[in-house]
Write a protein that holds these residues in place. Structure first.
Motif, PDB file in Angstrom:
ATOM      1  N   UNK A  39       0.834  -1.203   0.000  1.00  0.00           N
ATOM      2  CA  UNK A  39       0.000   0.000   0.000  1.00  0.00           C
ATOM      3  C   UNK A  39       0.871   1.256   0.000  1.00  0.00           C
ATOM      4  N   UNK A  40       1.961   1.207   0.752  1.00  0.00           N
ATOM      5  CA  UNK A  40       2.867   2.348   0.805  1.00  0.00           C
ATOM      6  C   UNK A  40       3.497   2.605  -0.567  1.00  0.00           C
ATOM      7  N   UNK A  41       3.934   1.534  -1.222  1.00  0.00           N
ATOM      8  CA  UNK A  41       4.534   1.690  -2.549  1.00  0.00           C
ATOM      9  C   UNK A  41       3.502   2.221  -3.543  1.00  0.00           C
ATOM     10  N   UNK A  42       2.264   1.746  -3.423  1.00  0.00           N
ATOM     11  CA  UNK A  42       1.198   2.257  -4.303  1.00  0.00           C
ATOM     12  C   UNK A  42       1.035   3.764  -4.131  1.00  0.00           C
ATOM     13  N   UNK A  91      11.007  -4.905  -9.328  1.00  0.00           N
ATOM     14  CA  UNK A  91      10.370  -5.259  -8.060  1.00  0.00           C
ATOM     15  C   UNK A  91       8.964  -5.808  -8.310  1.00  0.00           C
ATOM     16  N   UNK A  92       8.683  -6.985  -7.766  1.00  0.00           N
ATOM     17  CA  UNK A  92       7.354  -7.605  -7.841  1.00  0.00           C
ATOM     18  C   UNK A  92       6.564  -7.164  -6.622  1.00  0.00           C
ATOM     19  N   UNK A  93       5.964  -5.983  -6.724  1.00  0.00           N
ATOM     20  CA  UNK A  93       5.299  -5.407  -5.562  1.00  0.00           C
ATOM     21  C   UNK A  93       3.780  -5.354  -5.692  1.00  0.00           C
ATOM     22  N   UNK A  94       3.267  -5.543  -6.895  1.00  0.00           N
ATOM     23  CA  UNK A  94       1.830  -5.408  -7.077  1.00  0.00           C
ATOM     24  C   UNK A  94       1.114  -6.669  -6.594  1.00  0.00           C
ATOM     25  N   UNK A  95       0.021  -6.474  -5.863  1.00  0.00           N
ATOM     26  CA  UNK A  95      -0.712  -7.622  -5.316  1.00  0.00           C
ATOM     27  C   UNK A  95      -1.335  -8.424  -6.456  1.00  0.00           C
TER      28      UNK A  95
END
Length: 207
Positions: free
Chosen positions: A175-178, A203-207
């Motif tokens: 959420x912070x990265x979003x 970076x694989x950060x997306x849900x």
């Protein structure tokens, strides 16, 4: 050239640091520099240390390439750069260069690194290093410009380094990265947008 740090700061300054690996190439990594009490002042010929006399310190987490190279080589090059793409690649990828100083460095310092403390946080071993300047140089003087987009890129790399690390809430970090992505969209310039595109690739950060 100067015998002291080529920049002044208090608190923690985010740097790009290069260390020489066993393949004789320079590994590029992000490294937070903790100023001693009272901060770090620009040193001139009338003084060989900052007011406190204490060294700048930095921590490596786990058996990283920077940890290995500090251990085996005893130092490296600390660089001050505002280029967000270089920072993303330093923080989120394995990047190696033939030369130690990046083209984007506004200033750099060749430092010795001495391990002065270590411990464990969660399941991760950390090592604290005292960094002392051997020689330094200012490459470019710039007028400071505050950029929310640039700050968002840097904060996103910090959050990304904690994804899936025990003790951190992965959902909260995503959420912070979003949120940081929305800041780059709203306030970032061309280079910040390029940095974010590179961040998305690495970076694989997306849900």
């Amino acid at each position: 050239m100067t015998d002291g740090w080529p920049a002044a700061w208090d608190g923690v300054a985010e740097s790009v640091t290069t260390t020489l690996g066993p393949n004789d190439r320079w590994n590029v990594a992000a490294l937070g520099l903790h100023a001693p009490e009272g901060g770090v002042g620009r040193v001139d010929s009338s003084s060989d240390q900052d007011a406190s006399g204490d060294p700048v310190t930095a921590r490596t987490w786990g058996r990283t390439r920077t940890w290995r190279n500090f251990t085996e080589r005893g130092g490296g090059y600390v660089q001050f750069t505002c280029d967000p793409v270089d920072f993303v690649e330093a923080a989120c990828s394995v990047r190696e260069e033939a030369e130690p100083v990046l083209d984007s460095a506004a200033a750099w310092a060749e430092v010795s690194a001495e391990a002065v403390d270590s411990g464990t946080e969660g399941d991760t071993r950390w090592t604290e290093w005292a960094l002392r300047v051997e020689v330094a140089r200012v490459e470019a003087e710039t007028v400071p410009v505050v950029s929310r987009g640039h700050a968002a890129v840097v904060e996103a790399t910090v959050a990304a380094s904690r994804l899936d690390v025990p003790g951190y809430d992965t959902g909260e970090l995503r959420e912070r990265i979003h949120f940081f992505e929305s800041v780059v969209d709203a306030a970032g310039g061309e280079r910040e947008r390029a940095a974010w595109a590179r961040f998305d690739e690495l970076v694989d950060w997306r849900a």
